[in-house]
Design an enzyme around this catalytic site. Sequence first.
Site, PDB file in Angstrom:
ATOM      1  CG  ASP A  74     -34.483   1.306   2.679  1.00 50.75           C
ATOM      2  OD1 ASP A  74     -34.846   2.254   3.149  1.00 50.75           O
ATOM      3  OD2 ASP A  74     -33.393   0.696   2.271  1.00 50.75           O
ATOM      4  CD  GLU A 144     -30.981  -4.304   5.271  1.00 53.67           C
ATOM      5  OE1 GLU A 144     -29.780  -4.673   4.887  1.00 53.67           O
ATOM      6  OE2 GLU A 144     -30.985  -3.608   5.908  1.00 53.67           O
TER       7      GLU A 144
END
Length: 447
Positions: A74, A144
């Site tokens: 990520d 997130e």
Amino acid sequence: MVAGTALDREWLTSLYKEFHRRPELSGAEEWTAGRIAEELRRFSDWEVTTGIGGHGITAVLRNGEGPTVLFRADFDGLPVAENTGVDYASTHAQLDAQGQRVPTMHACGHDAHTSSALGAMSIIDASREKWQGTVVFLFQPAEEASIGAHRMVNDGLRTIIPRPDVCLGQHVVPGPAGQVYTAPGPVLTSSTTIEITLFGRGAHASMPHRAVDPVVLAASVVMKLQTVVSRELPPGKFAVVTVASVEAGKANNVIPDSARLALSCRFYEESVRTRAVDAIKRIVRSEAAAAGCEREPEFRFLGLLAATDNDSTAYAVVRPHFDEFFGAQSQEMEPWTASEDFSVIPRAFNAPYLFWTVGITPLKQWRRAEAAERLDIDIPSNHNPGFLPDLSTLPVTTQAAALAVLGCLTHQWPGTPAGWSPATGTEASDIDAAAVRRAKVETSQAD
């Protein structure tokens, strides 16, 4: 293969520092995605696809008959002002979803994840004469906000890449620099994010008898919710119910007509999650009724992630490679109370998966805090303004990623489950993306 393949550490460190200097918020990773795509041009034989579910990217290398192994990294940052003092610290800022300019930081180590994935690609690319199969590297935005993996799946990921036989991922964490932690079974919690709106009746602050005060109600709800874990759930079951945000009113002489609470809830077991959520709803509704509210509270579920539950076979395949290469630095992983959307990807393909962590705290700092029994106080955790991976751990995370991928390429996996196809794979859970507070792409190179 990993030990015998040269790794350009200067390039790896420089790349990491470049990502670290310019973190971008979830959904707004335009520059980061462009920089990753630029770096992928180094690997001419890989099939690269960009713009999946926003800024998602995949790179596929087909190298003969064999298993298909996916590794995910990520790359989004956080609205945190960095306080590390290094010369490559972030001074970048972006507009958030409310239109306010906020400082940004890679306070969770996603810059290390991305750099390490690219480093692992270089090792795998250079050693292709020693393995057979297909390798997929997936670079994911918006972790997130818990929407990045869902978006990539819903944007046709299953038709863009071949179905992986196994999926892999890693995360940097506070811990002695260079220690690699793995374990089978649940290692990260499920996450349920709940936004609760309480509806009262507004009035002048000098006339509280004419109001149904949502501020007082919110205070009562917050305190009562503290009993969910201690009184509603069995003592031996893990659960966290945190009221992370309370918003109500804007003036000192006005009783507002509503209040908003944001809850972050974590569990390892689905049955415990269901029981806790039911208790939360019952408590909130009862408190609202007791306060005399004329309108029922509203509940919005902005994010729902399953627990990360490592496959025992994937663990049994990868762990020996870690033990052989890292020796005593290969450790058993203790369950982590954080949550991840990584498992959305293997679930979409009905594939087994393994997710591990790597310690990145400088050894002197860790040992000093450990001796003083101040680990929780002196060691910055993920999302802390002082969180910063020791640069010496970049080769470790890179080697761990390469080792796991290459190890999985030597294993005979069961293959595609009967009846599975890109059209019939496990669907990603629906998420109200508009309700997730995400950043707007309103930044410039001059920021």
